[in-house]
Design a protein around this motif. Structure first.
Motif, mmCIF file in Angstrom:
data_model
loop_
_atom_site.group_PDB
_atom_site.id
_atom_site.type_symbol
_atom_site.label_atom_id
_atom_site.label_comp_id
_atom_site.label_asym_id
_atom_site.label_seq_id
_atom_site.Cartn_x
_atom_site.Cartn_y
_atom_site.Cartn_z
ATOM 1 N N ALA A 73 -77.655 -97.293 45.744
ATOM 2 C CA ALA A 73 -77.851 -98.354 44.750
ATOM 3 C C ALA A 73 -79.307 -98.428 44.307
ATOM 4 C CB ALA A 73 -77.402 -99.699 45.321
ATOM 5 N N ALA A 74 -80.226 -98.350 45.268
ATOM 6 C CA ALA A 74 -81.657 -98.393 44.940
ATOM 7 C C ALA A 74 -82.054 -97.183 44.105
ATOM 8 C CB ALA A 74 -82.488 -98.465 46.219
ATOM 9 N N ALA A 75 -81.488 -96.014 44.414
ATOM 10 C CA ALA A 75 -81.809 -94.800 43.655
ATOM 11 C C ALA A 75 -81.310 -94.899 42.215
ATOM 12 C CB ALA A 75 -81.197 -93.585 44.344
ATOM 13 N N LEU A 76 -80.113 -95.429 42.020
ATOM 14 C CA LEU A 76 -79.596 -95.611 40.658
ATOM 15 C C LEU A 76 -80.448 -96.611 39.877
ATOM 16 C CD1 LEU A 76 -75.751 -95.743 41.375
ATOM 17 C CD2 LEU A 76 -76.988 -93.946 40.160
ATOM 18 N N TRP A 77 -80.813 -97.690 40.520
ATOM 19 C CA TRP A 77 -81.630 -98.718 39.883
ATOM 20 C C TRP A 77 -83.005 -98.151 39.515
ATOM 21 C CZ3 TRP A 77 -82.629 -104.056 42.650
ATOM 22 C CH2 TRP A 77 -83.132 -104.971 41.728
ATOM 23 N N LEU A 78 -83.593 -97.383 40.449
ATOM 24 C CA LEU A 78 -84.893 -96.775 40.192
ATOM 25 C C LEU A 78 -84.810 -95.751 39.069
ATOM 26 C CD1 LEU A 78 -87.879 -96.348 40.868
ATOM 27 C CD2 LEU A 78 -87.140 -94.730 42.640
ATOM 28 N N ALA A 79 -83.752 -94.951 39.042
ATOM 29 C CA ALA A 79 -83.598 -93.950 37.980
ATOM 30 C C ALA A 79 -83.526 -94.612 36.607
ATOM 31 C CB ALA A 79 -82.347 -93.108 38.228
ATOM 32 N N ALA A 80 -82.775 -95.682 36.498
ATOM 33 C CA ALA A 80 -82.675 -96.396 35.223
ATOM 34 C C ALA A 80 -84.013 -97.014 34.832
ATOM 35 C CB ALA A 80 -81.601 -97.478 35.316
ATOM 36 N N THR A 81 -84.708 -97.569 35.801
ATOM 37 C CA THR A 81 -86.006 -98.185 35.530
ATOM 38 C C THR A 81 -87.040 -97.134 35.131
ATOM 39 O OG1 THR A 81 -85.507 -99.965 37.063
ATOM 40 C CG2 THR A 81 -87.814 -99.646 36.516
ATOM 41 N N LEU A 82 -87.008 -95.974 35.787
ATOM 42 C CA LEU A 82 -87.941 -94.911 35.421
ATOM 43 C C LEU A 82 -87.669 -94.382 34.017
ATOM 44 C CD1 LEU A 82 -88.252 -92.938 38.777
ATOM 45 C CD2 LEU A 82 -89.966 -94.429 37.702
ATOM 46 N N ALA A 83 -86.407 -94.294 33.640
ATOM 47 C CA ALA A 83 -86.074 -93.871 32.278
ATOM 48 C C ALA A 83 -86.599 -94.886 31.272
ATOM 49 C CB ALA A 83 -84.567 -93.694 32.130
ATOM 50 N N TRP A 84 -86.419 -96.147 31.563
ATOM 51 C CA TRP A 84 -86.903 -97.230 30.704
ATOM 52 C C TRP A 84 -88.439 -97.170 30.611
ATOM 53 C CZ3 TRP A 84 -83.617 -101.153 28.686
ATOM 54 C CH2 TRP A 84 -84.262 -102.194 28.038
ATOM 55 N N THR A 85 -89.088 -96.981 31.761
ATOM 56 C CA THR A 85 -90.545 -96.895 31.814
ATOM 57 C C THR A 85 -91.046 -95.689 31.025
ATOM 58 O OG1 THR A 85 -90.553 -97.985 33.963
ATOM 59 C CG2 THR A 85 -92.535 -96.757 33.371
ATOM 60 N N TRP A 86 -90.352 -94.566 31.124
ATOM 61 C CA TRP A 86 -90.739 -93.368 30.392
ATOM 62 C C TRP A 86 -90.778 -93.639 28.882
ATOM 63 C CZ3 TRP A 86 -92.846 -88.778 31.122
ATOM 64 C CH2 TRP A 86 -92.749 -87.833 30.103
ATOM 65 N N VAL A 87 -89.755 -94.299 28.388
ATOM 66 C CA VAL A 87 -89.688 -94.565 26.951
ATOM 67 C C VAL A 87 -90.740 -95.590 26.541
ATOM 68 C CG1 VAL A 87 -88.242 -95.504 25.106
ATOM 69 C CG2 VAL A 87 -87.259 -93.934 26.765
ATOM 70 N N GLU A 88 -90.851 -96.688 27.295
ATOM 71 C CA GLU A 88 -91.746 -97.771 26.887
ATOM 72 C C GLU A 88 -93.215 -97.484 27.160
ATOM 73 O OE1 GLU A 88 -89.838 -102.162 26.539
ATOM 74 O OE2 GLU A 88 -90.778 -101.640 28.420
ATOM 75 N N VAL A 89 -93.520 -96.851 28.290
ATOM 76 C CA VAL A 89 -94.917 -96.676 28.673
ATOM 77 C C VAL A 89 -95.450 -95.311 28.250
ATOM 78 C CG1 VAL A 89 -96.529 -96.613 30.617
ATOM 79 C CG2 VAL A 89 -94.687 -98.288 30.588
ATOM 80 N N VAL A 90 -94.758 -94.248 28.610
ATOM 81 C CA VAL A 90 -95.263 -92.903 28.338
ATOM 82 C C VAL A 90 -95.129 -92.549 26.862
ATOM 83 C CG1 VAL A 90 -95.024 -90.464 28.912
ATOM 84 C CG2 VAL A 90 -94.786 -92.187 30.702
ATOM 85 N N ARG A 91 -93.938 -92.781 26.322
ATOM 86 C CA ARG A 91 -93.726 -92.449 24.910
ATOM 87 C C ARG A 91 -94.144 -93.574 23.967
ATOM 88 N NH1 ARG A 91 -87.911 -90.135 24.189
ATOM 89 N NH2 ARG A 91 -88.748 -89.777 22.124
ATOM 90 N N ALA A 92 -94.427 -94.748 24.503
ATOM 91 C CA ALA A 92 -94.882 -95.920 23.744
ATOM 92 C C ALA A 92 -93.943 -96.257 22.587
ATOM 93 C CB ALA A 92 -96.312 -95.718 23.236
ATOM 94 N N GLN A 93 -92.651 -96.256 22.894
ATOM 95 C CA GLN A 93 -91.640 -96.606 21.900
ATOM 96 C C GLN A 93 -90.822 -97.779 22.415
ATOM 97 O OE1 GLN A 93 -89.310 -93.065 21.539
ATOM 98 N NE2 GLN A 93 -90.793 -92.012 20.232
ATOM 99 N N LYS A 94 -90.185 -98.471 21.486
ATOM 100 C CA LYS A 94 -89.257 -99.530 21.901
ATOM 101 C C LYS A 94 -87.967 -98.876 22.380
ATOM 102 C CE LYS A 94 -90.603 -103.623 19.485
ATOM 103 N NZ LYS A 94 -90.303 -104.786 20.269
ATOM 104 N N VAL A 95 -87.375 -99.458 23.398
ATOM 105 C CA VAL A 95 -86.115 -98.950 23.924
ATOM 106 C C VAL A 95 -85.002 -99.386 22.975
ATOM 107 C CG1 VAL A 95 -84.538 -98.977 25.878
ATOM 108 C CG2 VAL A 95 -86.995 -99.023 26.264
#
Length: 115
Positions: A73-95
């Motif tokens: 459960a923690a791994a799934l939650w972290l994977a989703a959060t990292l994907a969200w972080t990648w888009v918002e922080v690294v790519r600087a785009q709105k999700v």
């Protein structure tokens, strides 16, 4: 857990909460606050994943299965959060509203219910 063993954890939790409150109220809404929130959540979920994996390794039988399920459960939650972080922080785009990784936010509850 004894109070003496819990004190460092309580202090760390209070410090994280205090920093988050200060940043949330002091920094204007924008990229900086989004980056801070996403990175903090990713860091806390990484700690959660490490702790649940360690608990799964040191316990046996049904208790080990419980912690293995919580680790999933923690791994799934972290994977989703990292994907969200990648888009918002690294790519600087709105999700987008139809973000594919949001399925993982929904699915991470299944292993928790199974546990």
């Amino acid at each position: 857990m004894e109070l003496t063993r819990a004190r460092p954890w309580l202090f760390a939790s209070a410090a994280i909460l205090a920093v988050h409150l200060v940043v949330s109220f002091a920094v204007p809404a924008g990229y900086a606050t989004a980056a801070f929130g996403n990175l903090l959540q990713s860091a806390l979920l990484t700690v959660l994943l490490v702790l649940t994996v360690l608990n799964a390794k040191v316990t046996h039988s049904q208790t080990g299965l419980f912690w293995a399920s919580m680790s999933l459960a923690a791994a799934l939650w972290l994977a989703a959060t990292l994907a969200w972080t990648w888009v918002e922080v690294v790519r600087a785009q709105k999700v987008s509203l139809t973000f594919g990784a949001d399925v993982l936010f929904f699915l991470h509850v299944v292993p928790i219910m199974a546990a």
